[in-house]
Scaffold this motif. Structure first.
Motif, short mmCIF file in Angstrom:
data_model
loop_
_atom_site.label_atom_id
_atom_site.label_comp_id
_atom_site.label_asym_id
_atom_site.label_seq_id
_atom_site.Cartn_x
_atom_site.Cartn_y
_atom_site.Cartn_z
N TRP A 89 12.66 -7.80 9.62
CA TRP A 89 12.55 -8.70 8.44
C TRP A 89 11.35 -8.66 7.75
O TRP A 89 10.00 -8.60 8.45
CB TRP A 89 12.60 -10.33 9.05
N ARG A 90 11.18 -8.91 6.54
CA ARG A 90 10.10 -8.72 5.74
C ARG A 90 10.01 -9.65 4.58
O ARG A 90 11.12 -10.23 3.96
CB ARG A 90 9.92 -7.11 5.05
N MET A 91 8.96 -9.97 3.86
CA MET A 91 8.68 -10.48 2.57
C MET A 91 8.47 -9.61 1.50
O MET A 91 7.23 -9.31 1.30
CB MET A 91 7.89 -11.53 2.60
N PRO A 92 9.44 -8.99 0.83
CA PRO A 92 9.12 -7.77 0.12
C PRO A 92 8.14 -8.09 -0.96
O PRO A 92 8.24 -8.97 -1.78
CB PRO A 92 10.31 -7.37 -0.54
N THR A 93 7.15 -7.37 -1.68
CA THR A 93 6.43 -7.58 -2.79
C THR A 93 6.41 -6.81 -3.99
O THR A 93 6.48 -5.51 -3.91
CB THR A 93 4.87 -7.33 -2.01
N TRP A 94 6.65 -7.42 -5.01
CA TRP A 94 6.72 -6.50 -6.16
C TRP A 94 5.38 -6.09 -6.62
O TRP A 94 4.44 -6.76 -6.70
CB TRP A 94 7.18 -7.74 -7.12
N VAL A 95 5.42 -4.86 -7.17
CA VAL A 95 4.25 -4.20 -7.27
C VAL A 95 3.30 -4.87 -8.45
O VAL A 95 2.28 -4.81 -8.38
CB VAL A 95 4.27 -2.83 -7.63
N ASP A 96 4.27 -5.40 -9.52
CA ASP A 96 3.39 -6.12 -10.45
C ASP A 96 2.77 -7.21 -9.85
O ASP A 96 1.46 -7.70 -10.34
CB ASP A 96 4.34 -6.72 -11.47
N ASP A 97 3.17 -8.21 -9.09
CA ASP A 97 2.56 -9.06 -8.20
C ASP A 97 1.44 -8.83 -7.47
O ASP A 97 0.18 -9.47 -7.65
CB ASP A 97 3.38 -9.75 -7.46
N LEU A 98 1.60 -7.56 -6.90
CA LEU A 98 0.32 -6.94 -6.18
C LEU A 98 -0.67 -6.57 -7.03
O LEU A 98 -2.07 -6.95 -6.55
CB LEU A 98 0.81 -5.73 -5.31
#
Length: 309
Positions: free
Chosen positions: A205-214
């Motif tokens: 289980w993960r909380m995926p991160t949008w590269v634009d947000d990062l």
């Protein structure tokens, strides 16, 4: 994020050819008060980075790295370059130590000496995945060499005494101009669009991160001179299987092509944390970080795919 970077800055970005590096350069393009230098091991592949703003170096050559730092004299460094493959770090621990730890220590020492601010990209893999989602001050216990190297790099930064923001992140996805750069969303979309069957882990289980947000979080760190450890991710927890099904559903692809598989079946039961995820309170309060929902990120990715061609 257009209002960010409100003062004159000289920003060095390591790994400018990488996934996050590309996005950072894109967001910093044409900002009048910012001088950017991107460095990468391979030739410049970033369409938003002019040749005069790029230098090709292998940061593992520490003397070359030091030379770049001393000649460019950055006010801020965003250190994205790293060996991120779990298997590569396990198979070549010496190179993992050199690239992920020693280069970071050199950069941190430079930042301390020159008063430069460092933004460093770390990972949810500093945790063992038995008590997620995690706060920044929760106990770390990496279960693979990659996570250990990133945790050691974090410690070297803190020990250096430099001004720093350590941004831990999770399963970064999105799209950039470089079509050779893939990630879980593009991989699943492309495979399913071609009618190919895929197997996806259903017990991680993960909380995926949008590269634009990062990238936005990095620029918030730069603009605010963030200090300490920050957790940066999406705010929706999925099994990896659930996340891939979200991809299939958004692009109207056949979910019957997706087969669930266990982490144990692909040799990831012991060297990947089963459940991470982050509590984002600190990054919201101190950096004003606001994650984008997965659905909204997919909508923008669809637009970006048309823009990039």
């Amino acid at each position: 994020m257009d209002k960010l970077i409100t003062q004159d800055m000289r920003i060095l970005i390591t790994g400018s050819n990488g996934f996050l590096g590309h996005k950072l350069i894109e967001k910093l393009a044409n900002k009048p008060r910012v001088s950017v230098l991107g460095i990468s091991k391979s030739e410049n592949r970033n369409p938003d980075l002019p040749a005069d703003n790029f230098q090709q170096i292998d940061i593992a050559e520490l003397d070359a790295l030091t030379g770049i730092l001393e000649s460019f004299k950055p006010s801020h460094i965003i250190h994205t370059a790293a060996i991120t493959s779990v298997e590569s770090c396990e198979n070549n621990p010496e190179n993992c130590e050199l690239v992920n730890v020693l280069t970071t220590e050199i950069i941190a020492q430079y930042c301390k000496k020159q008063g430069c601010h460092l933004t460093f990209i770390s990972t949810d893999f500093v945790f063992d995945g038995h008590n997620g989602p995690y706060r920044e001050d929760d106990a770390t216990n990496p279960c693979n060499a990659y996570g250990r190297s990133k945790l050691e790099a974090e410690l070297r930064i803190i020990q250096s005494g430099c001004r720093h923001a350590i941004l831990r992140t999770i399963l970064v996805y999105g799209v950039i101009a470089d079509k050779n750069r893939s990630n879980i969303v593009l991989w699943a979309k492309n495979k399913l669009s071609a009618g190919e069957s895929i197997s996806v882990v259903d017990d991680q289980w993960r909380m995926p991160t949008w590269v634009d947000d990062l990238a936005d979080a990095c620029l918030l760190s730069v603009d605010k001179n963030g200090q300490g450890i920050f957790h940066i991710s999406g705010n929706q927890l999925f099994s990896i299987l659930e996340f891939v099904r979200q991809v299939a559903q958004f692009w109207a692809l056949d979910t019957k092509l997706i087969t669930a598989i266990s982490a144990e079946a692909i040799g990831q039961a012991d060297n990947r944390p089963p459940k991470t995820g982050f509590i984002l309170t600190k990054s919201r309060q101190e950096l004003d970080f606001q994650p984008t929902t997965v659905l909204r990120s997919f909508e923008i990715i669809e637009q970006q795919l048309e823009t990039y061609g």
